[in-house]
Design a protein around this motif. Sequence first.
Motif, short mmCIF file in Angstrom:
data_model
loop_
_atom_site.label_atom_id
_atom_site.label_comp_id
_atom_site.label_asym_id
_atom_site.label_seq_id
_atom_site.Cartn_x
_atom_site.Cartn_y
_atom_site.Cartn_z
N THR A 44 2.12 -42.51 -34.97
CA THR A 44 2.06 -43.79 -34.47
C THR A 44 0.60 -44.25 -34.73
OG1 THR A 44 0.79 -42.81 -32.35
CG2 THR A 44 3.34 -43.06 -32.46
N ARG A 45 -0.38 -43.52 -35.19
CA ARG A 45 -1.72 -44.23 -35.56
C ARG A 45 -2.55 -44.77 -34.55
NH1 ARG A 45 1.21 -43.02 -40.08
NH2 ARG A 45 0.20 -42.97 -42.26
N ASN A 46 -2.10 -44.42 -33.30
CA ASN A 46 -2.57 -45.22 -32.16
C ASN A 46 -3.65 -44.14 -31.87
OD1 ASN A 46 -3.23 -45.17 -29.04
ND2 ASN A 46 -2.16 -47.30 -29.39
N GLN A 47 -5.09 -44.66 -32.04
CA GLN A 47 -6.27 -43.77 -31.86
C GLN A 47 -6.17 -42.92 -30.54
OE1 GLN A 47 -9.84 -45.05 -33.09
NE2 GLN A 47 -11.06 -43.95 -31.79
N GLU A 48 -5.97 -43.85 -29.49
CA GLU A 48 -5.71 -43.04 -28.24
C GLU A 48 -4.67 -41.80 -28.22
OE1 GLU A 48 -5.03 -43.83 -23.43
OE2 GLU A 48 -5.20 -45.58 -24.90
N THR A 49 -3.46 -42.14 -28.63
CA THR A 49 -2.36 -41.28 -28.92
C THR A 49 -2.63 -40.20 -29.71
OG1 THR A 49 -0.73 -42.87 -28.37
CG2 THR A 49 -0.07 -40.82 -29.50
N VAL A 50 -3.41 -40.39 -30.96
CA VAL A 50 -3.70 -39.69 -31.81
C VAL A 50 -4.68 -38.45 -31.00
CG1 VAL A 50 -5.08 -38.86 -34.02
CG2 VAL A 50 -3.24 -40.89 -33.75
N CYS A 51 -5.72 -38.87 -30.36
CA CYS A 51 -6.82 -37.92 -29.87
C CYS A 51 -6.07 -37.32 -28.67
CB CYS A 51 -7.75 -38.99 -29.26
SG CYS A 51 -8.96 -39.72 -30.23
N CYS A 52 -5.33 -37.79 -28.00
CA CYS A 52 -4.44 -36.96 -26.90
C CYS A 52 -3.65 -35.83 -27.71
CB CYS A 52 -3.68 -37.89 -26.08
SG CYS A 52 -2.55 -37.04 -24.80
N THR A 53 -3.00 -36.24 -28.68
CA THR A 53 -2.08 -35.16 -29.40
C THR A 53 -3.01 -34.03 -30.02
OG1 THR A 53 -0.58 -36.90 -30.02
CG2 THR A 53 -0.64 -34.81 -31.20
N LEU A 54 -4.17 -34.37 -30.50
CA LEU A 54 -4.97 -33.53 -31.18
C LEU A 54 -5.67 -32.56 -30.12
CD1 LEU A 54 -7.23 -35.76 -33.29
CD2 LEU A 54 -5.57 -33.94 -34.08
N LYS A 55 -5.89 -32.89 -28.91
CA LYS A 55 -6.24 -32.00 -27.75
C LYS A 55 -5.14 -31.13 -27.15
CE LYS A 55 -9.59 -35.48 -26.03
NZ LYS A 55 -9.83 -36.25 -24.90
N VAL A 56 -3.74 -31.61 -27.37
CA VAL A 56 -2.59 -30.96 -27.00
C VAL A 56 -2.50 -29.71 -28.12
CG1 VAL A 56 -0.15 -30.86 -27.01
CG2 VAL A 56 -1.44 -32.66 -25.65
N ILE A 57 -2.58 -30.13 -29.35
CA ILE A 57 -2.64 -29.02 -30.33
C ILE A 57 -3.36 -27.87 -30.05
CG2 ILE A 57 -2.87 -28.50 -32.87
CD1 ILE A 57 -1.71 -31.39 -33.40
N GLN A 58 -4.76 -28.25 -29.86
CA GLN A 58 -5.46 -27.24 -29.46
C GLN A 58 -5.15 -26.50 -28.45
OE1 GLN A 58 -9.51 -28.99 -29.00
NE2 GLN A 58 -9.46 -30.36 -30.69
N ARG A 59 -4.83 -27.20 -27.20
CA ARG A 59 -4.53 -26.40 -26.20
C ARG A 59 -3.37 -25.49 -26.44
NH1 ARG A 59 -3.87 -23.33 -22.69
NH2 ARG A 59 -3.49 -23.50 -20.59
N LEU A 60 -2.09 -25.77 -27.37
CA LEU A 60 -1.19 -25.39 -27.66
C LEU A 60 -1.45 -24.02 -28.61
CD1 LEU A 60 2.00 -25.11 -28.22
CD2 LEU A 60 1.75 -26.35 -30.07
N VAL A 61 -2.26 -24.02 -29.38
CA VAL A 61 -2.87 -22.94 -30.41
C VAL A 61 -3.29 -21.92 -29.57
CG1 VAL A 61 -4.50 -22.30 -32.22
CG2 VAL A 61 -3.07 -24.45 -32.45
N MET A 62 -4.05 -22.22 -28.40
CA MET A 62 -4.91 -21.00 -27.46
C MET A 62 -4.19 -20.67 -26.38
SD MET A 62 -8.63 -22.44 -28.06
CE MET A 62 -8.58 -24.29 -27.47
#
Length: 235
Positions: A137-155
């Motif tokens: 989506t390249r929406n900065q708010e959505t991208v930032c939220c997804t990055l945090k979710v990826i971090q949480r998913l990995v750990m």
Amino acid sequence: MAIGKKFKRATPRMVPAFTIQALQRDVTVEPPPKAGTYLERPPKLPTQLRRFYLRGDLPVATEFDTYGKNKITWKVDIEKLDYHHYLPMFFDGLCETEHPYKFFAQQGIEDMLQHGGPKILPVIPQLIIPIRSALNTRNQETVCCTLKVIQRLVMSTDMVGEALVPYYRQILPIFNIFKNKNVNLGDRIEYTQMNNENVGDLIQETLEILERYGGEDAFINIKYMVPTYESCMFR
């Protein structure tokens, strides 16, 4: 008037590039169009999460605590949920920008990752398309939220970081685009850093987590997709 005197156009005529017109006098070749790399791309709506919420099939509800903050309550025991069905659905809601769908997606993912344990690892292949769609989506708010979710998913549980390595080709291209998108304001304050919403910093942080938890093949696969990334293991 002198015979044979040449007159020059006040404003050169714009002509397309790579045409016979570009060889004429007093013309200006049109510049190439912008690639639109950073332009937002609206997601395909409605998401699966929104459809289930509107149908009343989502097992969550909104509740207000004593401090006036919203939180979700689950109508069923989280540990008894079918993770193959509900976890991809909540990940699909990462594309949402409207309330309450965005709120349900973020809080639902947080609760399911916290209580999922061994149920999370088998669902990883079903999460790749929702993650990629949210990043695209390249929406900065959505991208930032997804990055945090990826971090949480990995750990969230063992082996998830290694399970994501084969899918780097799907999720890391957007990392490569936005990795250096940091705002240089000189002596002014960049508040997105204070709120942990600076997309460039979040991408660097996420890549380091992927490398630490991804096993011995993680770095070389990250380096292939994000050539400017440097390993964090020897700092």
